[in-house]
Design an enzyme around this catalytic site. Structure first.
Site, PDB file in Angstrom:
ATOM      1  N   GLY A  75       0.714  -1.192  -0.129  1.00  0.00           N
ATOM      2  CA  GLY A  75      -0.024   0.017   0.004  1.00  0.00           C
ATOM      3  C   GLY A  75       0.975   1.375   0.025  1.00  0.00           C
ATOM      4  O   GLY A  75       2.039   1.269   0.054  1.00  0.00           O
TER       5      GLY A  75
ATOM      6  N   GLY B 271       6.222  -2.981   3.543  1.00  0.00           N
ATOM      7  CA  GLY B 271       5.769  -3.731   4.846  1.00  0.00           C
ATOM      8  C   GLY B 271       6.362  -4.970   5.193  1.00  0.00           C
ATOM      9  O   GLY B 271       7.155  -5.533   4.391  1.00  0.00           O
TER      10      GLY B 271
ATOM     11  N   GLY C 114       4.935  -7.938   4.705  1.00  0.00           N
ATOM     12  CA  GLY C 114       4.797  -8.834   3.649  1.00  0.00           C
ATOM     13  C   GLY C 114       5.907  -8.639   2.462  1.00  0.00           C
ATOM     14  O   GLY C 114       6.452  -9.674   2.040  1.00  0.00           O
ATOM     15  N   THR C 115       6.225  -7.377   2.226  1.00  0.00           N
ATOM     16  CA  THR C 115       7.439  -7.215   1.349  1.00  0.00           C
ATOM     17  C   THR C 115       8.672  -7.495   1.859  1.00  0.00           C
ATOM     18  O   THR C 115       9.673  -8.166   1.091  1.00  0.00           O
ATOM     19  CB  THR C 115       7.285  -5.519   1.078  1.00  0.00           C
ATOM     20  OG1 THR C 115       5.925  -5.292   0.441  1.00  0.00           O
ATOM     21  CG2 THR C 115       8.303  -5.237   0.125  1.00  0.00           C
TER      22      THR C 115
ATOM     23  N   ASP D  94       1.159   1.922   9.982  1.00  0.00           N
ATOM     24  CA  ASP D  94       0.467   1.247  11.233  1.00  0.00           C
ATOM     25  C   ASP D  94       1.745   1.044  12.084  1.00  0.00           C
ATOM     26  O   ASP D  94       1.168   0.638  13.197  1.00  0.00           O
ATOM     27  CB  ASP D  94      -0.153  -0.008  10.626  1.00  0.00           C
ATOM     28  CG  ASP D  94      -1.293  -0.120   9.996  1.00  0.00           C
ATOM     29  OD1 ASP D  94      -1.674   1.143   9.842  1.00  0.00           O
ATOM     30  OD2 ASP D  94      -1.684  -0.857   9.348  1.00  0.00           O
TER      31      ASP D  94
ATOM     32  N   GLU E  64      -9.180   0.278  12.172  1.00  0.00           N
ATOM     33  CA  GLU E  64      -9.891  -0.429  11.286  1.00  0.00           C
ATOM     34  C   GLU E  64     -10.023  -1.866  11.565  1.00  0.00           C
ATOM     35  O   GLU E  64     -10.915  -2.544  11.303  1.00  0.00           O
ATOM     36  CB  GLU E  64      -9.382  -0.191   9.766  1.00  0.00           C
ATOM     37  CG  GLU E  64      -7.902  -0.739   9.729  1.00  0.00           C
ATOM     38  CD  GLU E  64      -7.147  -0.475   8.244  1.00  0.00           C
ATOM     39  OE1 GLU E  64      -8.094  -0.319   7.427  1.00  0.00           O
ATOM     40  OE2 GLU E  64      -6.068  -0.406   8.131  1.00  0.00           O
TER      41      GLU E  64
ATOM     42  N   MET F 228      -6.634   9.203   2.301  1.00  0.00           N
ATOM     43  CA  MET F 228      -6.011  10.364   2.219  1.00  0.00           C
ATOM     44  C   MET F 228      -4.719  10.568   2.946  1.00  0.00           C
ATOM     45  O   MET F 228      -3.833  10.962   2.417  1.00  0.00           O
ATOM     46  CB  MET F 228      -6.977  11.386   2.872  1.00  0.00           C
ATOM     47  CG  MET F 228      -6.481  13.209   2.859  1.00  0.00           C
ATOM     48  SD  MET F 228      -7.823  14.160   3.390  1.00  0.00           S
ATOM     49  CE  MET F 228      -7.565  13.341   5.318  1.00  0.00           C
TER      50      MET F 228
END
Length: 546
Positions: free
Chosen positions: A155, A243, A245-246, A274, A373, A430
């Site tokens: 992301g 992140g 996972g990367t 995060d 979230e 945003m």
């Protein structure tokens, strides 16, 4: 041919000396360290890691642990000389760089390490350390032979373009590297025939833009095809920004590179707003995200104060970790309730969230709620039929806790026949897309430079700040666990005191949270290690409260 130095003085400009041009001699491991050989069956605690990621048993061959006096343990990173012997070394060109002529002892000593745990007692062991980041006296790539590539995955995050810019400018200005390429659209871009040439001129002002000029994507990780491409194109330095996972992907790429015996360094630069990357103090983009989240909270507070029994509900990012919600709440001082994934809450029973909202409105006539979230997903699952879907990176798709809470609150006050107004604000996308602020720009620059120094020195690693010092961290340490808010820690207690909200926790919840913290912070420990190594790992896992 030169081999890697393990000890010796650092060459600086203060005494007019330069690193000797001759081959670097062999030396003993730091602190009279002895290498611990680790077998494939040496991870007894893997099942205890209750997180989305875990360490494969096959990874034991890539773990480098060294012991020293007084319980010192170095959790080291791989180096080219571990599998490619007799590599030629070169004097670091920074020793003649005019920008560093006034720096005293600029080169990092090979014995310099950074402790994972900074707060200790009088009789504590020295604990686990990581290799300190920074330029070395000798490098393993000549500037003319370097062919570097940069890729961004996952992301969006504030600061991606800043890191790209500083990698390009740092390689060019510090090490005179001319062959730098951008891999477009994430890991999938390795399969493309088009690479984007990058120069200091082409990236000059990209830090002022949000997003990433290289593009990004999730998934698309075929390790062998990626390394085939790296090998075919003659790339020998790979900078991977993303992140957890990367970083797992970066680790797999490194293992395939090592399996083939390629002279290639892999540098991972962890990215997530995060702030849930393990070991490191914080990830870049986090400061910007908190600052922007506070603005959303301010807007919600204005809306709430301007209506009768007004409620401002702000949803922030935080799939597994509620750091943005917690820090933005503490920064705002206008929040009445903060809900995060780590702290369970309930809605309807006595003392639940709905009862607290009603009481707060009667007292203050308005209220601001901040929710991460990932919070309350278990509650949504009980009331809404859902399927466990995942995105291309394997992350579970979350249901909208903000929208669900909005409807639950409205329905509750209808039954109470009580007038209220609720405004739902979701600034998550945003926040991800804006440029980084000044604080993050500085941090991105330092991370990029540390990554460059480590890659030129022949290491493969994830770079990050530990206890205020930039360090080189083994890939497996940042991918085996996830950083989370400790609801049994002082920081969460400060938030509860600031908002004056109930904790919603039973004694059972507290006991389970303590056990989860203990297991999550327990690193994969090699059983083949000595008792001293085991004790140091255990001590570093039990970090102090903030």
């Amino acid at each position: 041919m030169g081999r890697r130095r393990r000890s010796g003085r650092s060459w600086g400009h203060d005494d007019g000396e330069r690193a000797p041009p001759e081959q670097a001699p062999k030396a003993a491991l730091p602190f009279s360290a002895t290498c611990v050989r680790i077998s494939r069956d040496s991870y007894p605690n893997l099942r205890a890691l209750r997180n989305a990621s875990s360490v494969s048993l096959a990874d034991a061959a890539y773990v480098k642990i060294s012991e020293g006096d007084s319980g010192y343990v170095l959790d080291d990173v791989p180096h080219l000389t571990d599998y490619v012997p007799d590599i030629q070394t070169y004097p670091n060109p920074l020793q003649d760089h005019p920008a560093y002529s006034t720096v005293k002892q600029y080169f990092v000593n090979e014995d310099d390490t950074v402790p994972q745990k900074v707060v200790v007692q009088k009789n504590s062991r020295r604990g686990v350390h990581f290799r300190r980041a920074g330029p070395r006296q000798r490098i393993y790539f000549g500037p003319d032979e370097v062919k570097a590539c940069i890729v961004t995955c996952g992301g969006l995050c504030p600061g991606l373009n800043t890191v790209i810019r500083e990698l390009v400018c740092g390689l060019s200005h510090m090490y005179n590297v001319n062959s730098i390429f951008g891999i477009q659209n994430g890991y999938k871009g390795f399969y493309s025939s088009n690479y984007l040439p990058l120069t200091p001129k082409s990236v000059n002002d990209i830090h002022k833009r949000g997003g990433t000029i290289l593009g990004t994507s999730r998934g698309g990780h075929d390790t062998k095809k990626i390394v085939d491409n790296i090998q075919d194109r003659g790339i020998n330095q790979v900078y991977i920004i993303g992140g957890d996972g990367t970083q797992k992907g970066a680790y797999e790429i490194f293992k395939e590179i090592r399996k083939r015996g390629l002279k290639v360094s892999v540098a991972g630069i962890p990215k997530t707003i995060d702030n849930d990357i393990a070991i490191i103090d914080k990830s870049f983009g986090f400061d910007t995200a908190v600052e922007e989240a506070q603005r959303a909270i301010d807007s919600a507070h204005v809306e709430a104060c301007s209506a009768e029994n007004g409620i401002g509900l702000v949803k922030l990012t935080g799939r597994y970790s509620g750091f943005i919600a917690m820090y933005a709440t503490l920064a705002s001082r206008d929040v009445d309730c903060c809900l995060i994934p780590e702290s369970p809450f309930y809605m309807d029973r006595e003392g639940g969230l709905l009862e607290y909202i009603e009481r707060r409105l009667k007292e203050n006539k308005h209220m601001v709620i901040v929710v991460a979230e990932g919070a309350g997903q278990d509650l949504i699952a009980k009331s809404i039929a859902k399927s466990d879907q995942q995105d291309a990176s394997g992350n579970k798709l979350l249901l909208d806790i903000g929208l669900w809470l909005t409807h639950k609150i409205k329905d509750y006050f209808k039954t109470k026949k009580m007038e209220m107004t609720i405004k739902y604000i979701d600034p998550t996308y945003m926040i991800r897309a804006i440029p980084s602020n000044a604080s993050d720009n500085v941090y991105c620059t330092l991370l990029a430079h540390s990554a460059i120094h480590g890659a030129m020195a022949g290491y493969s690693f994830t770079v990050g700040m530990v206890n205020g010092r930039h360090t080189y961290i083994p890939f497996y340490r940042v991918t085996s666990t996830r950083n989370k808010v400790k609801i049994t820690d002082r920081m969460w207690a400060r938030l509860l005191s600031s908002t004056n909200q109930p904790s919603f926790l039973s004694q059972k919840d507290i006991d389970e949270a303590r056990e989860a913290d203990r297991l999550a912070n327990k690193p994969p420990l090699p059983t083949g290690a000595s008792h001293r190594v085991a004790s140091s790992f255990e001590q570093s896992a039990s970090s102090s409260s903030n």
